[in-house]
Design a protein around this motif. Structure first.
Motif, mmCIF file in Angstrom:
data_model
loop_
_atom_site.group_PDB
_atom_site.id
_atom_site.type_symbol
_atom_site.label_atom_id
_atom_site.label_comp_id
_atom_site.label_asym_id
_atom_site.label_seq_id
_atom_site.Cartn_x
_atom_site.Cartn_y
_atom_site.Cartn_z
ATOM 1 N N ILE A 87 -4.553 -18.297 5.054
ATOM 2 C CA ILE A 87 -4.855 -16.905 4.687
ATOM 3 C C ILE A 87 -6.350 -16.607 4.828
ATOM 4 O O ILE A 87 -6.809 -15.538 4.455
ATOM 5 N N GLN A 102 -2.517 -12.773 -3.089
ATOM 6 C CA GLN A 102 -1.600 -11.797 -2.500
ATOM 7 C C GLN A 102 -2.319 -10.600 -1.874
ATOM 8 O O GLN A 102 -1.709 -9.805 -1.173
ATOM 9 N N TRP A 107 -1.210 -13.153 3.644
ATOM 10 C CA TRP A 107 -0.405 -13.675 2.537
ATOM 11 C C TRP A 107 1.088 -13.626 2.832
ATOM 12 O O TRP A 107 1.825 -14.562 2.544
ATOM 13 N N THR A 108 1.546 -12.548 3.425
ATOM 14 C CA THR A 108 2.985 -12.393 3.655
ATOM 15 C C THR A 108 3.545 -13.485 4.564
ATOM 16 O O THR A 108 4.719 -13.826 4.462
ATOM 17 N N ARG A 111 3.908 -16.590 2.012
ATOM 18 C CA ARG A 111 4.439 -16.327 0.668
ATOM 19 C C ARG A 111 5.664 -17.192 0.339
ATOM 20 O O ARG A 111 5.702 -17.838 -0.697
ATOM 21 N N VAL A 114 4.791 -20.908 0.025
ATOM 22 C CA VAL A 114 4.091 -21.192 -1.226
ATOM 23 C C VAL A 114 5.094 -21.255 -2.375
ATOM 24 O O VAL A 114 5.047 -22.169 -3.200
ATOM 25 N N LYS A 115 6.010 -20.325 -2.412
ATOM 26 C CA LYS A 115 6.998 -20.300 -3.497
ATOM 27 C C LYS A 115 7.886 -21.550 -3.463
ATOM 28 O O LYS A 115 8.152 -22.158 -4.503
ATOM 29 N N TYR A 147 -2.348 -19.756 -6.464
ATOM 30 C CA TYR A 147 -1.092 -19.448 -5.780
ATOM 31 C C TYR A 147 0.080 -19.230 -6.739
ATOM 32 O O TYR A 147 1.147 -18.784 -6.320
ATOM 33 N N PRO A 150 1.092 -14.725 -7.936
ATOM 34 C CA PRO A 150 2.089 -13.756 -7.476
ATOM 35 C C PRO A 150 3.519 -14.022 -7.973
ATOM 36 O O PRO A 150 4.411 -13.227 -7.722
ATOM 37 N N PHE A 151 3.724 -15.134 -8.670
ATOM 38 C CA PHE A 151 5.076 -15.527 -9.070
ATOM 39 C C PHE A 151 5.152 -15.752 -10.584
ATOM 40 O O PHE A 151 5.144 -16.897 -11.051
#
Length: 163
Positions: A87, A102, A107-108, A111, A114-115, A147, A150-151
């Motif tokens: 990124i 994010q 990032w997209t 994403r 990373v999750k 990271y 976003p979650f």
């Protein structure tokens, strides 16, 4: 009868994993293969549902403890900097404010990876019983803390496992 299915796994060799490691910061495909290998390694003791296996197919078998250890060690220590490279995120100073991951334009693209990576760590933590190994994993997660942002659900699961 003599045909092999395209879904038959191939043995993951140290040479192939080394190639993935060397290219992971530049190649999203190689980064994805490392995350898949890490995910499989973290979930060796978990019986996955059939639809999960089909959705996240990894065509390699991890047969030796040396390749397993290499996958785990490299993934835990280096994925934060690899994500940063993908990124174009520079390490922020401790005093300065950090841009949420994010907010980066690329990032997209990472994403989902990373999750999967973060959830794999949580799954691995469930099976850890040795205090030294737990400390090692927690020290390694320091570089991926941005990271988790976003979650929120993943943050909650992670905190439940470590507290």
């Amino acid at each position: 009868m003599g045909e092999t299915s395209t879904l038959d796994p191939t043995i993951l060799t140290e040479e192939l994993f080394t190639k993935w490691k060397q290219n992971a910061s530049k190649s999203l495909a190689d980064c994805k293969q490392i995350i898949k290998a890490f995910h499989v390694s973290c979930n060796l003791n978990v019986e996955a549902k059939e639809e999960e296996l089909q959705a996240f197919h990894f065509r390699y078998q991890i047969l030796t403890s040396s390749i397993f250890n290499e996958i785990m060690t490299f993934s835990l220590k280096e994925m934060g900097s690899i994500f940063d490279a993908h990124i174009s995120r520079k390490e922020q100073s401790k005093e300065g404010s950090s841009t949420p991951v994010q907010k980066y334009p690329r990032w997209t693209k990472i994403r989902v990876l990373v999750k999967v990576y973060l959830r794999s760590i949580i799954s691995f933590l469930q099976d850890l019983r040795e205090p030294k190994m737990l400390v090692f994993v927690l020290k390694c997660t320091e570089n991926i803390i941005p990271y988790f942002g976003p979650f929120p659900v993943v943050i909650k699961l992670f905190l439940k496992k470590i507290l």
